[in-house]
Enzyme design. Structure first.
Site, mmCIF file in Angstrom:
data_model
loop_
_atom_site.group_PDB
_atom_site.id
_atom_site.type_symbol
_atom_site.label_atom_id
_atom_site.label_comp_id
_atom_site.label_asym_id
_atom_site.label_seq_id
_atom_site.Cartn_x
_atom_site.Cartn_y
_atom_site.Cartn_z
ATOM 1 N N VAL A 59 0.850 -1.189 0.000
ATOM 2 C CA VAL A 59 0.000 0.000 0.000
ATOM 3 C C VAL A 59 0.884 1.237 0.000
ATOM 4 O O VAL A 59 1.831 1.336 0.778
ATOM 5 C CB VAL A 59 -0.942 0.026 1.230
ATOM 6 C CG1 VAL A 59 -1.763 1.314 1.252
ATOM 7 C CG2 VAL A 59 -1.872 -1.177 1.223
ATOM 8 N N ALA A 104 4.667 4.110 2.655
ATOM 9 C CA ALA A 104 4.148 2.867 2.083
ATOM 10 C C ALA A 104 4.364 1.739 3.081
ATOM 11 O O ALA A 104 5.072 1.910 4.075
ATOM 12 C CB ALA A 104 4.878 2.537 0.781
ATOM 13 N N LYS A 105 3.775 0.623 2.844
ATOM 14 C CA LYS A 105 4.052 -0.575 3.641
ATOM 15 C C LYS A 105 3.637 -1.790 2.857
ATOM 16 O O LYS A 105 2.747 -1.718 1.999
ATOM 17 C CB LYS A 105 3.246 -0.533 4.944
ATOM 18 C CG LYS A 105 3.824 -1.423 6.026
ATOM 19 C CD LYS A 105 4.988 -0.734 6.669
ATOM 20 C CE LYS A 105 5.503 -1.456 7.878
ATOM 21 N NZ LYS A 105 6.259 -0.513 8.730
ATOM 22 N N GLY A 106 4.298 -2.914 3.144
ATOM 23 C CA GLY A 106 3.931 -4.163 2.497
ATOM 24 C C GLY A 106 3.868 -5.273 3.512
ATOM 25 O O GLY A 106 4.395 -5.141 4.625
ATOM 26 N N ASP A 145 10.963 -5.100 8.082
ATOM 27 C CA ASP A 145 9.996 -4.845 9.152
ATOM 28 C C ASP A 145 9.902 -6.158 9.944
ATOM 29 O O ASP A 145 10.879 -6.905 9.976
ATOM 30 C CB ASP A 145 8.652 -4.384 8.537
ATOM 31 C CG ASP A 145 7.753 -3.705 9.554
ATOM 32 O OD1 ASP A 145 7.994 -2.533 9.871
ATOM 33 O OD2 ASP A 145 6.810 -4.342 10.065
#
Ligand code: GLU
Length: 419
Positions: A59, A104-106, A145
């Protein structure tokens, strides 16, 4: 949107800061919606020949201030709702420390303890290929992460490089040093937690030597935070991981515990003993009578259910989203300090930025330069947040959010709406 989901919590924090800002409502409406949400199915050939399909997300919340930036996590509880919240928090985090990135992050929904290393590698490569249309060194730069590390970043970098036909160093940060990673990146989030804690202690007229600390989580963030705070003179009385919590009122041997983890299966503290240690539950750790509590695990650890039992004077959020807004109101009402995630754990992305700059220039800094620059950014950012909180008589999260949202909204306003 899940009603009590993590994204709802992120929106609640945004609304709280927005109320106190003179930002045009249109920009806030834009910021309530992530720019882009991608969900991918990743079929992986398992070691036994069977095929398993994993679900992943990436995202991009905002690119208003620069390329999107944020980690990728591997965890059974990953959902699109969670990744959306985490991507929004990255936008605020990059803005509050003034690095030129959006958020953003996944994530992939997977229990890595059930997969072999080759299976995790194949999953990482397939997920990378699936999100490749939207990532890139000037578009969106992933990083480690929860349950991902420099090895994972190496696989991502190699996958992109193979598909593109040339080596792309600046596609990820958190890489191994031999692959163009930055010295100090692995420790950077914990080092940032340490600087933020010291800055808070200074404001409270307390020295590290008279400070007791409990740390929830003993992964990359928790273990380094505990280690560096101990080296500054704090007494680390409790730490925990998935194997439980370890408590010694006289202080724990953190370096020994880190060495133990490196050698133990799944890198857990399971079985660690060095005398004077009692085993307590994770719940008991959170409720210990300490000066500083560092939640460095997952979201929603301090909630309405346990907030009345929290005795720590200050909470420094090593994790993203560990305190719910309702719980935070109660903590703040009792005069406690919560150093918010977007400031407290921003050391990681700050050094990610240094790594990206070094990768682009193909010119590498020594560790001292990395740590000195990180310290400067952390001290300045903490002061900005603390001073605004004093001036506006708000808590530290609202102050940090006001600074961040204002910067992002200004960037949006200066750019205008396309077309
Ligand atoms: N995953 C880390 C965070 O939540 C680091 C992100 C990055 O370095 O891009 O801040």
């Amino acid at each position: 949107m899940a009603k009590n989901g993590v994204f709802a919590m992120a929106l609640q924090q945004l609304d709280s800061a927005a109320k106190r800002l003179k930002v045009d409502e249109s920009w806030l409406t834009v910021l309530r919606h992530p720019e882009r949400e991608l969900t991918v199915s990743c079929p992986v050939e398992m070691d036994d020949g069977s095929i398993h399909v994993f679900t992943g997300h990436r995202v991009q919340h905002s690119s208003a201030r620069g390329p999107c930036k944020g980690g990728i996590r591997f965890h059974p509880s990953v959902t699109l709702d969670e990744v959306k919240a985490l991507s929004m928090w990255m936008t605020w985090k990059c803005a509050v420390v003034k690095i030129p990135y959006g958020g953003a992050k996944g994530g992939i929904q997977v229990d890595v303890t059930k997969l072999s290393t080759p299976e995790i590698r194949r999953l990482t490569r397939r997920y990378t290929a699936a999100i490749m249309p939207i990532i890139g060194p000037r578009r969106d730069i992933p990083a480690p992460d929860v349950n991902t590390n420099s090895e994972t970043m190496g696989w991502i970098m190699d996958t992109v490089s193979m598909l593109q036909g040339s080596t792309v160093l600046d596609i990820v940060t958190g890489k191994a040093i031999d692959l163009g990673g930055s010295l100090g990146r692995r420790e950077a989030t914990g080092r940032g937690v340490m600087f933020n804690t010291l800055e808070l202690l200074k404001r409270l007229d307390k020295t590290a030597l008279e400070t007791t600390v409990a740390v929830q989580g003993f992964g990359n963030v928790g273990s380094v935070s505990a280690d560096l705070l101990q080296k500054q003179g704090c007494k680390i009385v409790a730490v925990s991981d998935l194997s439980g919590a370890y408590y010694n009122p006289d202080g724990l041997p953190i370096s020994e515990m880190i060495d133990y983890c490196l050698k133990s299966p799944n890198h857990y503290l399971q079985g660690f003993d060095s005398g004077g240690i009692s085993r307590i539950s994770n719940k008991e750790l959170l409720e210990l009578d300490v000066d500083v509590l560092v939640p460095a695990a997952l979201e929603k650890q301090i909630t309405e259910d346990n907030v009345e039992n929290i005795r720590a004077r200050a909470i420094v959020e090593g994790a993203n989203g560990p305190t719910t807004p309702d719980a935070e109101k109660i903590l703040v009402g009792k005069g406690k300090y919560v150093v918010p995630d977007i400031l407290a754990n921003s050391g990681g992305v700050v050094v990610s930025y240094f790594e990206w700059v070094q990768s682009i220039q193909a010119f590498f800094w020594d560790e001292d330069a990395v740590n000195r620059n990180l310290e400067r950014v952390m001290i300045e950012s903490f002061a900005d947040v603390w001073n605004l909180a004093q001036k506006k008589k708000v808590d530290l999260r609202n102050a940090a959010m006001m600074i961040a949202v204002d910067r992002v909204a200004n960037a949006l306003a200066e750019r205008g709406i396309f077309p």
